[in-house]
Design a protein around this motif. Structure first.
Motif, PDB file in Angstrom:
ATOM      1  N   LEU A 128       6.988 -16.546 -27.540  1.00 38.62           N
ATOM      2  CA  LEU A 128       7.844 -15.798 -28.451  1.00 38.62           C
ATOM      3  C   LEU A 128       7.991 -16.529 -29.784  1.00 38.62           C
ATOM      4  CD1 LEU A 128       9.788 -13.401 -28.926  1.00 38.62           C
ATOM      5  CD2 LEU A 128      11.606 -14.838 -27.981  1.00 38.62           C
ATOM      6  N   THR A 129       8.132 -17.837 -29.731  1.00 36.97           N
ATOM      7  CA  THR A 129       8.333 -18.591 -30.971  1.00 36.97           C
ATOM      8  C   THR A 129       7.139 -18.453 -31.904  1.00 36.97           C
ATOM      9  OG1 THR A 129       7.536 -20.569 -29.801  1.00 36.97           O
ATOM     10  CG2 THR A 129       9.921 -20.273 -29.979  1.00 36.97           C
ATOM     11  N   LYS A 130       5.939 -18.449 -31.338  1.00 37.64           N
ATOM     12  CA  LYS A 130       4.741 -18.296 -32.161  1.00 37.64           C
ATOM     13  C   LYS A 130       4.692 -16.911 -32.787  1.00 37.64           C
ATOM     14  CE  LYS A 130       0.739 -18.789 -34.049  1.00 37.64           C
ATOM     15  NZ  LYS A 130       0.598 -19.587 -35.300  1.00 37.64           N
ATOM     16  N   LEU A 131       5.007 -15.881 -32.017  1.00 40.58           N
ATOM     17  CA  LEU A 131       4.994 -14.522 -32.553  1.00 40.58           C
ATOM     18  C   LEU A 131       6.043 -14.373 -33.653  1.00 40.58           C
ATOM     19  CD1 LEU A 131       4.618 -12.479 -29.243  1.00 40.58           C
ATOM     20  CD2 LEU A 131       2.830 -13.082 -30.884  1.00 40.58           C
ATOM     21  N   ALA A 132       7.216 -14.963 -33.449  1.00 39.92           N
ATOM     22  CA  ALA A 132       8.254 -14.894 -34.477  1.00 39.92           C
ATOM     23  C   ALA A 132       7.817 -15.620 -35.738  1.00 39.92           C
ATOM     24  CB  ALA A 132       9.560 -15.483 -33.938  1.00 39.92           C
ATOM     25  N   ASP A 133       7.111 -16.732 -35.564  1.00 34.10           N
ATOM     26  CA  ASP A 133       6.624 -17.490 -36.722  1.00 34.10           C
ATOM     27  C   ASP A 133       5.680 -16.659 -37.584  1.00 34.10           C
ATOM     28  OD1 ASP A 133       8.075 -19.708 -36.054  1.00 34.10           O
ATOM     29  OD2 ASP A 133       6.412 -20.781 -35.120  1.00 34.10           O
ATOM     30  N   LEU A 134       4.922 -15.771 -36.960  1.00 32.19           N
ATOM     31  CA  LEU A 134       3.991 -14.934 -37.719  1.00 32.19           C
ATOM     32  C   LEU A 134       4.726 -14.037 -38.716  1.00 32.19           C
ATOM     33  CD1 LEU A 134       1.606 -13.770 -34.848  1.00 32.19           C
ATOM     34  CD2 LEU A 134       1.087 -15.426 -36.641  1.00 32.19           C
ATOM     35  N   THR A 135       5.968 -13.703 -38.392  1.00 29.31           N
ATOM     36  CA  THR A 135       6.764 -12.827 -39.254  1.00 29.31           C
ATOM     37  C   THR A 135       7.789 -13.607 -40.068  1.00 29.31           C
ATOM     38  OG1 THR A 135       8.401 -12.459 -37.505  1.00 29.31           O
ATOM     39  CG2 THR A 135       6.538 -10.941 -37.606  1.00 29.31           C
ATOM     40  N   GLN A 136       7.868 -14.925 -39.851  1.00 28.83           N
ATOM     41  CA  GLN A 136       8.825 -15.787 -40.527  1.00 28.83           C
ATOM     42  C   GLN A 136      10.263 -15.335 -40.259  1.00 28.83           C
ATOM     43  OE1 GLN A 136       7.808 -16.429 -44.663  1.00 28.83           O
ATOM     44  NE2 GLN A 136       5.643 -16.649 -44.215  1.00 28.83           N
ATOM     45  N   LEU A 137      10.497 -14.909 -39.015  1.00 24.81           N
ATOM     46  CA  LEU A 137      11.834 -14.510 -38.588  1.00 24.81           C
ATOM     47  C   LEU A 137      12.305 -15.428 -37.468  1.00 24.81           C
ATOM     48  CD1 LEU A 137      11.300 -10.638 -38.325  1.00 24.81           C
ATOM     49  CD2 LEU A 137      12.540 -11.828 -40.140  1.00 24.81           C
ATOM     50  N   ARG A 138      13.609 -15.467 -37.264  1.00 26.21           N
ATOM     51  CA  ARG A 138      14.140 -16.177 -36.105  1.00 26.21           C
ATOM     52  C   ARG A 138      13.820 -15.379 -34.842  1.00 26.21           C
ATOM     53  NH1 ARG A 138      20.212 -16.501 -38.115  1.00 26.21           N
ATOM     54  NH2 ARG A 138      19.609 -14.347 -38.577  1.00 26.21           N
ATOM     55  N   SER A 139      13.710 -16.081 -33.720  1.00 22.25           N
ATOM     56  CA  SER A 139      13.283 -15.427 -32.478  1.00 22.25           C
ATOM     57  C   SER A 139      14.199 -14.274 -32.091  1.00 22.25           C
ATOM     58  CB  SER A 139      13.228 -16.453 -31.341  1.00 22.25           C
ATOM     59  OG  SER A 139      12.224 -17.412 -31.587  1.00 22.25           O
ATOM     60  N   THR A 140      15.527 -14.465 -32.222  1.00 26.25           N
ATOM     61  CA  THR A 140      16.454 -13.405 -31.828  1.00 26.25           C
ATOM     62  C   THR A 140      16.297 -12.174 -32.719  1.00 26.25           C
ATOM     63  OG1 THR A 140      18.140 -14.492 -33.191  1.00 26.25           O
ATOM     64  CG2 THR A 140      18.158 -14.958 -30.829  1.00 26.25           C
ATOM     65  N   GLN A 141      16.123 -12.399 -34.018  1.00 26.25           N
ATOM     66  CA  GLN A 141      15.932 -11.281 -34.940  1.00 26.25           C
ATOM     67  C   GLN A 141      14.593 -10.606 -34.694  1.00 26.25           C
ATOM     68  OE1 GLN A 141      15.731 -12.349 -39.077  1.00 26.25           O
ATOM     69  NE2 GLN A 141      16.372 -10.329 -39.775  1.00 26.25           N
ATOM     70  N   PHE A 142      13.572 -11.423 -34.437  1.00 24.92           N
ATOM     71  CA  PHE A 142      12.244 -10.873 -34.183  1.00 24.92           C
ATOM     72  C   PHE A 142      12.248  -9.966 -32.966  1.00 24.92           C
ATOM     73  CE2 PHE A 142       8.341 -11.343 -31.650  1.00 24.92           C
ATOM     74  CZ  PHE A 142       7.442 -10.697 -32.495  1.00 24.92           C
ATOM     75  N   LYS A 143      12.907 -10.385 -31.885  1.00 27.17           N
ATOM     76  CA  LYS A 143      12.925  -9.572 -30.669  1.00 27.17           C
ATOM     77  C   LYS A 143      13.527  -8.195 -30.924  1.00 27.17           C
ATOM     78  CE  LYS A 143      15.070 -12.427 -27.888  1.00 27.17           C
ATOM     79  NZ  LYS A 143      15.677 -12.935 -26.627  1.00 27.17           N
ATOM     80  N   ALA A 144      14.616  -8.158 -31.684  1.00 28.49           N
ATOM     81  CA  ALA A 144      15.267  -6.879 -31.965  1.00 28.49           C
ATOM     82  C   ALA A 144      14.393  -5.983 -32.829  1.00 28.49           C
ATOM     83  CB  ALA A 144      16.610  -7.127 -32.641  1.00 28.49           C
ATOM     84  N   LEU A 145      13.789  -6.557 -33.873  1.00 27.92           N
ATOM     85  CA  LEU A 145      12.957  -5.760 -34.775  1.00 27.92           C
ATOM     86  C   LEU A 145      11.652  -5.349 -34.100  1.00 27.92           C
ATOM     87  CD1 LEU A 145      13.480  -7.618 -38.176  1.00 27.92           C
ATOM     88  CD2 LEU A 145      14.605  -5.562 -37.319  1.00 27.92           C
ATOM     89  N   PHE A 146      11.131  -6.205 -33.215  1.00 28.54           N
ATOM     90  CA  PHE A 146       9.918  -5.845 -32.476  1.00 28.54           C
ATOM     91  C   PHE A 146      10.177  -4.614 -31.616  1.00 28.54           C
ATOM     92  CE2 PHE A 146       7.018  -5.778 -28.960  1.00 28.54           C
ATOM     93  CZ  PHE A 146       5.811  -6.244 -29.470  1.00 28.54           C
TER      94      PHE A 146
END
Length: 257
Positions: free
Chosen positions: A176-194
């Motif tokens: 998850l951390t790597k995927l969030a890094d691709l979007t330059q978002l925090r992991s918690t924010q990335f999960k919601a937007l994903f």
């Protein structure tokens, strides 16, 4: 200046006469025209860029226009991390509306100060530049914040980057951390937007894509079931069988038969 630390980019855009296009970016961008007036047009609308005229190009969006003569602009880029920090301070979402050919004295003054820092080699130090960048982000989000509905999912650019990375690395351990890094978002924010973009949580999307790849490999008939499981990223064949039965209603052996 150190954009990696500040989340702030300062560049000079030298435009040649003709069509100018800004490709999509993960950053919000503010373009400040500097120098002599430049006539231009966008679609059927004609205009003249004067010193201090502004454009806002939100993350993931493109912009394009024609200019009749050479131009010079200051381009300020705000990273997802910087605008998220500003949004947290304001208690709002971090989206911006696209806005072209307008004036805002406060933005122009901050941009001028940032350019002065750039040309003097960050004479006043990192904290000064960081404060200017945060002040700009807060002002933009306070006055030009986008419709919150637009912030319920990843931008088109973020979505494409994540989907392509997942497809290219299905046979590996996706974090998850790597995927969030691709979007330059925090992991918690990335999960919601994903989930807002793809309709399912990250882990479920990955399982779906692995099952689809396994299905294609099984139908091709060139690999054993154990090899298919490895190629599709499953820990072992029984794990693949459980996921396929849940999503497709059939086992690997049944599908191949």
């Amino acid at each position: 200046m150190t954009p990696a630390r500040l989340g702030l980019g300062i560049d000079i855009l030298h435009g040649a006469p003709g069509y100018i296009e800004l490709a999509p970016s993960l950053d919000h961008r503010v373009k400040v025209h500097t120098g002599a007036p430049v006539p231009g047009r966008c679609q059927a609308e004609s205009f003249v860029y004067s010193d201090g005229d502004l454009d806002i190009v939100p993350a993931g969006e493109v912009d394009g226009w024609y200019e009749d003569t050479a131009s010079r602009s200051l381009m300020v880029s705000l990273s997802p991390a910087l605008r998220t920090r500003a949004a947290d301070e304001l208690g709002v979402r971090a989206g911006l509306d696209k806005k072209n050919h307008f004036r805002d004295l406060q933005i122009a003054l901050i941009a001028q100060a940032l350019e002065a820092e750039r040309t003097t080699g960050n004479l006043n130090g990192v904290l000064y530049a960081e404060g200017l960048g945060l002040a700009l982000a807060v002002h933009l989000l306070g006055r030009y914040r986008g419709d919150e509905r637009l912030q319920r999912g990843l931008s088109p650019l973020q979505r494409r980057r994540v989907a392509e990375y997942i497809e290219a690395h299905l046979d590996r351990d996706l974090r998850l951390t790597k995927l969030a890094d691709l979007t330059q978002l925090r992991s918690t924010q990335f999960k919601a937007l994903f989930r807002g973009s793809f309709g399912v949580p990250v882990h479920e999307y990955v399982v779906q894509r692995r099952v689809e790849r396994a299905k294609q490999l099984l139908l091709a008939g060139e690999l054993s079931i154990s090899q298919v499981a490895l190629e599709a990223g499953f820990a072992h064949p029984s794990h693949m069988a459980r996921c396929m039965r849940r999503l497709l209603g059939v086992t690997p052996t049944g599908l191949r038969a």
